[in-house]
Structures are given as C-alpha cells and as structure tokens.
Enzyme design. Structure first.
Site, PDB file in Angstrom:
ATOM      1  N   ARG A 282       0.800  -1.225   0.000  1.00  0.00           N
ATOM      2  CA  ARG A 282       0.000   0.000   0.000  1.00  0.00           C
ATOM      3  C   ARG A 282       0.832   1.275   0.000  1.00  0.00           C
ATOM      4  O   ARG A 282       0.586   2.194  -0.787  1.00  0.00           O
ATOM      5  CB  ARG A 282      -0.944   0.016   1.206  1.00  0.00           C
ATOM      6  CG  ARG A 282      -2.199  -0.784   1.009  1.00  0.00           C
ATOM      7  CD  ARG A 282      -2.672  -1.359   2.320  1.00  0.00           C
ATOM      8  NE  ARG A 282      -1.767  -2.426   2.713  1.00  0.00           N
ATOM      9  CZ  ARG A 282      -1.954  -3.716   2.436  1.00  0.00           C
ATOM     10  NH1 ARG A 282      -3.051  -4.094   1.851  1.00  0.00           N
ATOM     11  NH2 ARG A 282      -1.071  -4.636   2.772  1.00  0.00           N
TER      12      ARG A 282
ATOM     13  N   ARG B 176      11.537   3.935   2.654  1.00  0.00           N
ATOM     14  CA  ARG B 176      11.231   2.962   3.716  1.00  0.00           C
ATOM     15  C   ARG B 176      12.498   2.169   3.974  1.00  0.00           C
ATOM     16  O   ARG B 176      13.148   1.692   3.026  1.00  0.00           O
ATOM     17  CB  ARG B 176      10.097   2.020   3.295  1.00  0.00           C
ATOM     18  CG  ARG B 176       9.921   0.889   4.304  1.00  0.00           C
ATOM     19  CD  ARG B 176       8.672   0.090   4.069  1.00  0.00           C
ATOM     20  NE  ARG B 176       7.487   0.824   4.494  1.00  0.00           N
ATOM     21  CZ  ARG B 176       6.268   0.293   4.574  1.00  0.00           C
ATOM     22  NH1 ARG B 176       6.088  -0.980   4.245  1.00  0.00           N
ATOM     23  NH2 ARG B 176       5.245   1.010   4.962  1.00  0.00           N
TER      24      ARG B 176
ATOM     25  N   HIS C  85       5.876   6.129  11.164  1.00  0.00           N
ATOM     26  CA  HIS C  85       5.244   5.980   9.852  1.00  0.00           C
ATOM     27  C   HIS C  85       4.254   7.144   9.725  1.00  0.00           C
ATOM     28  O   HIS C  85       3.044   6.962   9.807  1.00  0.00           O
ATOM     29  CB  HIS C  85       4.526   4.621   9.806  1.00  0.00           C
ATOM     30  CG  HIS C  85       4.139   4.150   8.436  1.00  0.00           C
ATOM     31  ND1 HIS C  85       4.112   4.984   7.330  1.00  0.00           N
ATOM     32  CD2 HIS C  85       3.730   2.934   7.991  1.00  0.00           C
ATOM     33  CE1 HIS C  85       3.717   4.284   6.278  1.00  0.00           C
ATOM     34  NE2 HIS C  85       3.487   3.031   6.654  1.00  0.00           N
TER      35      HIS C  85
HETATM   36  C1  NCD Z   1       2.357  -1.035   8.172  1.00  0.00           C
HETATM   37  C2  NCD Z   1       3.854  -0.821   8.209  1.00  0.00           C
HETATM   38  O1  NCD Z   1       4.548  -1.052   7.225  1.00  0.00           O
HETATM   39  O2  NCD Z   1       4.297  -0.361   9.254  1.00  0.00           O
HETATM   40  N1  NCD Z   1       1.895  -1.265   6.868  1.00  0.00           N
HETATM   41  C3  NCD Z   1       1.562  -0.190   6.109  1.00  0.00           C
HETATM   42  O3  NCD Z   1       2.390   0.622   5.767  1.00  0.00           O
HETATM   43  N2  NCD Z   1       0.275  -0.050   5.815  1.00  0.00           N
HETATM   44  C4  NCD Z   1       1.877  -2.044   9.144  1.00  0.00           C
HETATM   45  C5  NCD Z   1       2.431  -3.438   9.096  1.00  0.00           C
HETATM   46  O4  NCD Z   1       3.266  -3.777   8.271  1.00  0.00           O
HETATM   47  O5  NCD Z   1       1.986  -4.226   9.925  1.00  0.00           O
END
Ligand code: NCD
Length: 313
Positions: free
Chosen positions: A62, A112, A140
């Site tokens: 996502r 990321r 995040h």
């Molecule tokens: C989250 C993350 O990457 O921290 N996912 C996301 O970005 N929607 C949550 C997760 O990975 O559990």
C-alpha cells in the site's frame, strides 16, 4: 527536525512531531480536495515536470503503490525502487550515497528502511525533501495522517473519542506515530491492549502523557471492544522478532471475530493499517463497521496526494 509551522514547501516529512494541530488541519483539508478531485476527474497536472523516487528497502504494498499512484494522479513521474536487489545498494552503496543519486534525478524521495532513525539520517544528506514511509520500529507519519483522516471522517476529534489500539504496540510503527498525532487532541482517550512482551514503548507513553491526553494500558480485549469508538487492530511484526519461538508465543494473542464484536458499539469503526494476517477473521470484513479495506486504504492515496502537493506544488 524542522517543524512544519504552516509551510510544507520543500520540507522533509520524517515524524509526526513536526506537525501542529493547524498543520494537520491543512493536510486534512487538502486531502478532502484530493478525494473530490480523484472522484470527479481522476487527477490533474499540478505536479507535471516533477519526479518522485520511491526507495523501499523493506516490503510494502500500500505505502509504495499509493505514493506512486498519488504522484501520477497529479501528473508527476516516478522512479520506483522496490527492494535493493537490482540497485547499487546490492554492491554495497551506502544510504547516504544512494540518496545523493536519487536527489539528483528527482524532486522528492520517499524512503522505507528497516532501521529506526535511518530516514532522518538520509534526509540530512538529501538536497530534496524526503518522506519517511516507515523507518524500522520508529515512525510511519503518512500512515498516521491517513489514519487520522479516516478517524476524523467518522468522529469529531474535539469531542470524547475512545481509540483502542490492539496487538503489537512495541514494534508497530503505525501505533507510535498515531499515538503521538492523537495526543494533539485532548478529548481523545487511548486504550492500549497488548501481550506483556509487546507493550507500547515508554518513550511513546511519556510523549502522550506530557500532552495530557488520557491513556490506559489494559489487558482485557473484551473491555477494549466494548469501550472503543475506534478499534485499531495491528499485526504482530514477525520480521522484528529474534526467534520464531518468541513470535509464535504472541502471534495469535488477539483475534477479532464476529462473536467478539457482539458487545461492540453500533457506531464504532474497525481499522487496520494492513497487511492483516489472522488478527481479524475474514467474516469481519463484511461488517459495515470495518473500514480497513474501504475508506482507510483509499485514504492513503488521497493523503499522499495532499502531502506531495503541499511539499512540491
Ligand atoms: C504497516 C507498516 O509497514 O508499518 N503497513 C503499512 O504501511 N500499511 C503495518 C504493518 O506492516 O503491519
């Protein structure tokens, strides 16, 4: 870390600590515009001539694709680097040098990375704005903004709202960012529900209590379901555990199913940042109170459009 203070232009987005309440209002209003724009015209050319690099050292569905879709809906271009297998990182290039490379081809870099603090460090070497798309167990911020946007489309955050966060509160970076962001809203009460070994870090609790919002760490999932206006479920972050045995011990600690929901309020909502493993049974997906596959996920793209426009537009 530079505060936003009403001016997003060319600023890094590294932590929710950069935002005041009025900065948040600005993002949420802009997100409303973006949602309307997409629904009526699909997008515009506002960021034509701009390029975004999405540099992801960790898996993502996502966050990666919604940033790309956001940029493209505003007419911009993208350099998608998903995984480090095919880039010079594989040859041993440092994050600093990699950031210098993509900063010379693009106008914004979304990063990321598995290490907490790494995105902030990368930003210090970057001549273009950097957006933190998750730095290990750190933060995040864009997820917190989309979560806040989702919550505020159901509840007035200036009135009493109880938000229960359930699951891996220790390693879940979405929990850390969302807790900090919600602490700007004094009427909010946070309920934290987790296995003993996965409690919210003390630093986050200190941050929240300094801002004088109410929070409780409770052990009863049942009580949280009953009291919650927002039930925010999370995945146990398998990749952060040192041994499989320690993961297996807690992985099924909380599983939401229709039976458990019997005592929930009629007007509550169920959220999850996704991916869902088995902490929400699939029957719950059909419950009208479940918003994780509907609003919450879509809002991610609108919020990221808003941020890109505010930073680059
Ligand atoms: C989250 C993350 O990457 O921290 N996912 C996301 O970005 N929607 C949550 C997760 O990975 O559990």
């Amino acid at each position: 870390m530079l505060k936003i203070d009403g001016n997003f232009r060319n600023k890094h987005i590294l932590s929710v600590e950069q935002f005041t309440k009025s900065d948040i209002t600005k993002v949420l209003n802009e997100t409303n515009h973006m949602k309307r724009l997409v629904k009526t015209k699909g997008g515009n050319r506002r960021l034509q001539g701009k390029i975004m690099t999405a540099l992801f050292y960790e898996p993502s569905s996502r966050t990666f694709s919604s940033h790309i879709a956001a940029m493209q809906r505003l007419g911009g271009g993208v350099i998608p680097i998903h995984g480090t297998q095919n880039s010079s990182v594989k040859k041993g290039e440092t994050l600093e040098d990699t950031v210098r490379v993509f900063g010379s081809y693009s106008d914004v870099i979304v990063i990321r990375h598995p290490e907490k603090g790494s995105v902030e460090k990368a930003a210090s070497f970057s001549k273009v704005p950097v957006i933190n798309a998750g730095d290990g167990v750190g933060e995040h911020p864009t997820q917190a903004l989309l979560d806040l946007y989702t919550i505020s489309s159901y509840f007035n955050l200036d009135r009493k709202v109880t938000i229960a966060m359930v699951g891996d509160l220790k390693y879940g970076r979405t929990i850390h960012s969302l807790s900090k962001l919600l602490s700007l809203f004094p009427e909010v009460t946070l309920l934290y529900v987790s296995p003993k070994s996965l409690k919210v870090p003390q630093k986050i609790l200190d941050y929240v209590s300094e801002r004088e919002i109410l929070f409780e760490e409770i052990s009863s999932f049942k009580e949280a379901i009953k009291r919650a206006d927002v039930l925010y479920m999370t995945r146990v972050q398998k990749e952060r555990f040192k041994t499989m045995a320690s993961y297996n011990k807690v992985k099924d600690a909380y599983i939401l199913n229709p039976v458990r929901l019997v005592s929930a309020k009629q007007k509550m909502i169920i959220m999850h940042p996704l991916p869902r493993i088995n902490e929400i049974s699939t029957e719950v997906d059909l419950d009208p109170r479940a918003v994780y596959f509907t609003d919450q996920m879509q809002n991610g793209m609108y919020v990221r459009m808003a941020l890109l426009k505010l930073i680059l537009g």
